[in-house]
Design a protein around this motif. Sequence first.
Motif, short mmCIF file in Angstrom:
data_model
loop_
_atom_site.label_atom_id
_atom_site.label_comp_id
_atom_site.label_asym_id
_atom_site.label_seq_id
_atom_site.Cartn_x
_atom_site.Cartn_y
_atom_site.Cartn_z
N ASP A 37 20.82 4.91 -1.79
CA ASP A 37 20.93 5.68 -0.85
C ASP A 37 21.46 7.01 -1.03
OD1 ASP A 37 21.66 3.55 1.30
OD2 ASP A 37 24.26 3.88 0.59
N GLY A 38 20.76 8.28 -0.81
CA GLY A 38 20.48 9.23 -1.13
C GLY A 38 19.63 9.47 -2.19
N TRP A 39 18.16 8.78 -1.84
CA TRP A 39 16.88 9.46 -2.55
C TRP A 39 16.15 9.85 -1.80
CZ3 TRP A 39 14.79 5.25 -6.06
CH2 TRP A 39 14.96 4.22 -6.32
N VAL A 40 15.34 10.55 -2.81
CA VAL A 40 14.62 12.48 -1.78
C VAL A 40 13.13 12.13 -1.84
CG1 VAL A 40 16.47 13.72 -3.12
CG2 VAL A 40 14.26 12.94 -4.74
N GLN A 41 12.43 11.89 -1.05
CA GLN A 41 11.28 12.64 -0.93
C GLN A 41 10.25 10.96 -0.86
OE1 GLN A 41 9.33 16.19 -3.06
NE2 GLN A 41 7.37 14.68 -3.41
N GLU A 42 10.59 10.55 -1.72
CA GLU A 42 9.92 8.59 -1.17
C GLU A 42 10.45 7.90 -2.48
OE1 GLU A 42 5.89 9.38 -3.38
OE2 GLU A 42 7.01 10.28 -5.27
N ARG A 43 10.38 6.76 -2.17
CA ARG A 43 10.83 5.28 -2.98
C ARG A 43 9.08 5.72 -4.02
NH1 ARG A 43 15.85 4.28 -1.34
NH2 ARG A 43 16.07 3.29 0.81
N GLY A 44 8.76 5.43 -4.04
CA GLY A 44 7.53 5.91 -4.87
C GLY A 44 6.74 4.97 -4.97
N ALA A 45 5.13 5.49 -5.89
CA ALA A 45 4.44 5.57 -5.48
C ALA A 45 2.72 4.60 -6.19
CB ALA A 45 3.62 7.02 -5.58
N TYR A 46 1.72 3.48 -5.71
CA TYR A 46 1.04 3.50 -6.32
C TYR A 46 1.61 1.81 -7.42
CZ TYR A 46 -1.21 7.92 -5.89
OH TYR A 46 -1.94 8.97 -5.66
N PHE A 47 1.86 1.07 -6.57
CA PHE A 47 2.51 -0.09 -6.89
C PHE A 47 1.58 -0.70 -7.29
CE2 PHE A 47 6.36 0.54 -3.71
CZ PHE A 47 6.86 1.31 -4.61
N PRO A 48 1.82 -1.78 -8.06
CA PRO A 48 0.75 -3.08 -8.56
C PRO A 48 0.01 -3.21 -7.31
CG PRO A 48 1.82 -2.50 -10.25
CD PRO A 48 2.53 -1.62 -9.56
N SER A 49 -1.51 -3.65 -7.77
CA SER A 49 -1.94 -4.12 -5.88
C SER A 49 -1.94 -5.65 -6.48
CB SER A 49 -3.27 -3.72 -6.45
OG SER A 49 -4.02 -3.66 -6.86
N THR A 50 -2.11 -6.08 -7.72
CA THR A 50 -2.51 -7.63 -8.26
C THR A 50 -1.54 -7.66 -9.33
OG1 THR A 50 -4.26 -7.39 -9.18
CG2 THR A 50 -4.65 -7.83 -6.95
N TRP A 51 -0.95 -8.45 -10.00
CA TRP A 51 -0.21 -8.70 -11.59
C TRP A 51 -0.47 -10.79 -11.41
CZ3 TRP A 51 1.99 -7.50 -6.61
CH2 TRP A 51 3.03 -8.01 -6.49
N ASP A 52 0.10 -10.59 -12.80
CA ASP A 52 0.32 -11.80 -13.33
C ASP A 52 1.41 -12.15 -13.12
OD1 ASP A 52 0.65 -14.68 -14.87
OD2 ASP A 52 -0.38 -13.76 -16.69
N GLN A 53 1.49 -13.29 -11.96
CA GLN A 53 2.35 -13.64 -11.37
C GLN A 53 2.75 -14.62 -11.58
OE1 GLN A 53 2.03 -14.27 -7.08
NE2 GLN A 53 0.82 -12.49 -6.27
N GLU A 54 2.66 -15.64 -12.82
CA GLU A 54 3.73 -16.25 -13.64
C GLU A 54 4.35 -16.00 -14.47
OE1 GLU A 54 2.31 -19.63 -17.26
OE2 GLU A 54 0.90 -18.77 -16.07
N HIS A 55 4.07 -14.33 -15.00
CA HIS A 55 4.80 -13.60 -16.43
C HIS A 55 5.52 -12.88 -15.97
CE1 HIS A 55 1.30 -16.40 -18.96
NE2 HIS A 55 3.17 -15.65 -19.67
N PHE A 56 5.17 -12.10 -14.58
CA PHE A 56 5.92 -10.84 -14.18
C PHE A 56 6.34 -11.25 -12.86
CE2 PHE A 56 2.01 -8.17 -16.01
CZ PHE A 56 3.23 -7.02 -16.12
N LYS A 57 8.04 -10.80 -13.41
CA LYS A 57 9.04 -10.89 -11.75
C LYS A 57 9.32 -9.85 -11.16
CE LYS A 57 9.34 -14.91 -13.90
NZ LYS A 57 8.95 -16.56 -13.41
N THR A 58 8.71 -9.88 -10.08
CA THR A 58 9.55 -9.26 -9.24
C THR A 58 11.12 -9.43 -7.98
OG1 THR A 58 8.87 -10.60 -7.06
CG2 THR A 58 7.40 -9.23 -8.16
N LEU A 59 11.69 -7.64 -8.50
CA LEU A 59 13.24 -7.64 -8.51
C LEU A 59 13.74 -6.83 -6.98
CD1 LEU A 59 13.95 -6.21 -12.17
CD2 LEU A 59 13.63 -8.48 -10.95
N LEU A 60 11.73 -6.15 -6.35
CA LEU A 60 12.69 -5.56 -4.93
C LEU A 60 11.86 -5.30 -4.08
CD1 LEU A 60 13.95 -2.31 -7.10
CD2 LEU A 60 15.49 -3.96 -6.51
#
Length: 865
Positions: free
Chosen positions: A787-810
């Motif tokens: 709550d209360g964030w400004v302008q945006e959540r974020g930008a340029y999220f990765p499009s592909t990643w090693d799904q075996e090693h990287f865990k997605t949190l949100l």
Amino acid sequence: MGRVILYASSRLAHALKQRVRDNPPYLVGLALLAAISPLRAGDTLPSSPQAIQAELKSFATVATVLYVAAHPDDESNGLLAQLARGRGFRTAYLSATRGDGGQNEIGPEFGEKLGLARTHELLAARRADGGRQYFTRAIDYGYSKDVNEAMRLWEHDKVLGDVVRVYRLFRPDVVIAGMSPVQTPGQHGQHVASAVLAIEAFKLAGDPKAYPEQFADGLAPWQPKRIVGRSGGGRGGRGRGGDVPAAPAAGAVRFESPPTDPGTGEDLGTIASRSRSMHKTQFGPNLGAAGGFGGGAGPSASSFAVIAGDPASGELLDGLDLTFGRFPGGAEIAKLTEAAIAQFNVENPVASVPALLAIRARLAALPTDPVVADKRAQFDRILQACLGLTVETTLPNAEVVPGETLKLRHTATVKTKEPVKLVTVRYPLSKGGEKIDTVLGSDQPFVREAATPLPPRTSISQPYWLREEAAPGFFRVDETKLIGQPENPPAFPVEFVFSVGGQTFVVATEPVQIVAGAPAAQQRRQLAVIPPVSLGFPYEVELFAPSAAKTAVVEVTAARADSNGAVRLSGPAGWKISPASQPFKLAKVGDKARVTFTVTPPAQAARGTLAASAEIGGATYGTGRVVFNYAHLPVQLLQPPARLKVAAFDFAIRGKAVGYLPGAGDSVAENLEQMGYTVKQLTGADLSPEKLRGLDAVVIGVRAFSERRDLEANLPGLFAWVEGGGTVVAQYNRPNNNIRTLAPYALSIAGGAPGLRVTDETAPVTILAPDHPALNVPNKITKADFDGWVQERGAYFPSTWDQEHFKTLLAMSDPGEQQPDSSVLVAQHGKGYYIYTGIGFFRQLPAGVPGAYRLFANLVSLGKE
């Protein structure tokens, strides 16, 4: 103004005397014209006989074209150069915003600082391509995918009124909507909004019932002939990627210009490139003035489609009288101007002065409106150039405190051998001046030293759109006459009043400090009004625990010697501050004092601002001082209210020491210090297990992979440190095919930028891994933390990643979309963790957003006991 080489002749005396003797009404005309449209030294004078001739041809046409788009860099530099320089039309660019919400490729300035820099980049671009610059009060709040969001945040009716105001002020014959008015996937909502507003204003500007309050500022209804949209074409394009306007259904019209500037002979494509090259905060420090944005021989052409207004079947300005014949009594001016152009002698420009005076007298008799006033000013520049007349007012220090004495040095130089009298130098602000009554000698600069007080009630210098606290998407401006203007009027205007053969005209200028050895853009520093002391805080934001008292420090810096007084600190309701005031004594310029106050926040979580003020000799001052310096722009001085963002909330950290590797520039290192970390600045050479020993985490700044040349080669050492138990938090980077490695495991940013960002700062957030330590230790992250964030959540999220090693949190997405779940990716690498995040922490932390601090603390603390 800089030295201008001009040409004159001894024939001037006889010609002027004969013309005055035979036609005494010219005296009246010149005096009247001087009162209406004085010369401005900031306007460019023609610098050669050919340029004077080209300017005279430009004067002959009253054609006026306004280009409308959303941001700095959205203009077509090629088209503006063709209109203004190729054809000599009155040409302007109306940018809805100042680019406040964008990225910065050359420095750490964001928000209002970036908007100020981009304002001056646009002014520099217009000096190159010959156009003018206007703005609305709309704020660039960042990338938008929805035109409706733009209209809501821009307070539609108000920003529409600003566009109407500019139409009435500039009085375009034709308006060009530079963007498509139709929202399509991937198109910036602010781009669409600019076109929609341009069309709506076209329908309202001529209606006396629309925004009648503007008439109190001297404006009147004005109906442009037509509004058109781009339908492709030639060297008139924007010169860079972006939205391609959809062509409306009406018939296409064309605009063509010669390939070169008739005044200089320079290729218009080269001029357009030089104009485009001013946008360095957008495109990077190495953006040059050649190639990429036009160039090449041959005519320049663009095509358009009529959106509304009178139809046209051929040329952009079909059906318009482009001469003074459109004004009552103007036909004779058109005839006289045509004759003056035909008879102009590039070997002896001063021979045209008698003919120019005849035209000038006719101009004085025309009904005054903005176009006529502009043409009078343009004509006076032509006459000034033929006379070889230049003026300058300098002072030893560009920064002056109200009530101080201005030590001015006035200089006037004329190239003609015949009498030109400097009658007086006057100061409109103080209603004072210097009586001169001296005939200037040819090539013999007249110099007069003068001293005059700066009125005690003169306002402290601050860009007019930043004087009041802004709404989320809209600047508040109390002085309505300034709305639309690119910058403030001079702080202390100066007017040189001349008499030539008994005839009078005025050259308006302002005091400047000459800074020898500075970059060209910084050699003439405009006068700025400053307080005797400036106030500031060590940090942009201070963090508190609820109910827990903490010391707040106010820094007082002397701009003048013997500045003694008391500082007060005030806060929002519920915040307790003691003592009521603290004294300070500063003996010398530049001395600093640090005074402390005890601040106790409320028992519950709260956010707000503290305001500092200083009382000196019965006067109260409350501004900070921010100076930033880009070589292609004038030195920028901001003096905002001295305020400190404060936030009280519960949070915890683990670990103590963090290394910070800067990228494009942000304040995250300071925010880490506020959280309680000791921060060590790093370079690429420090990224080895040996040199990183003792650090609990390393944070990589925004866009570091693109900005730094010492990062990629040293990544193996950083990854080895992670394997040994270190934690790395890498902040966002833009899509860039040249970046081969972003992490110890496969990770890529590719695809269309809109699909890799969440622009809605209120977009719902789903917690994908509720048991992951990064969402639980040391702070339990819940949906309330978003709550209360400004302008945006974020930008340029990765499009592909090693799904075996990287865990997605949100997971987070804009309404109606599905972004990849890669806003925060966490990989265990050996004994440590490597985290990549596109969340805009660099915006949230300086804004004091509690949940962003709690989440960032967890990321930095990951793996620490």
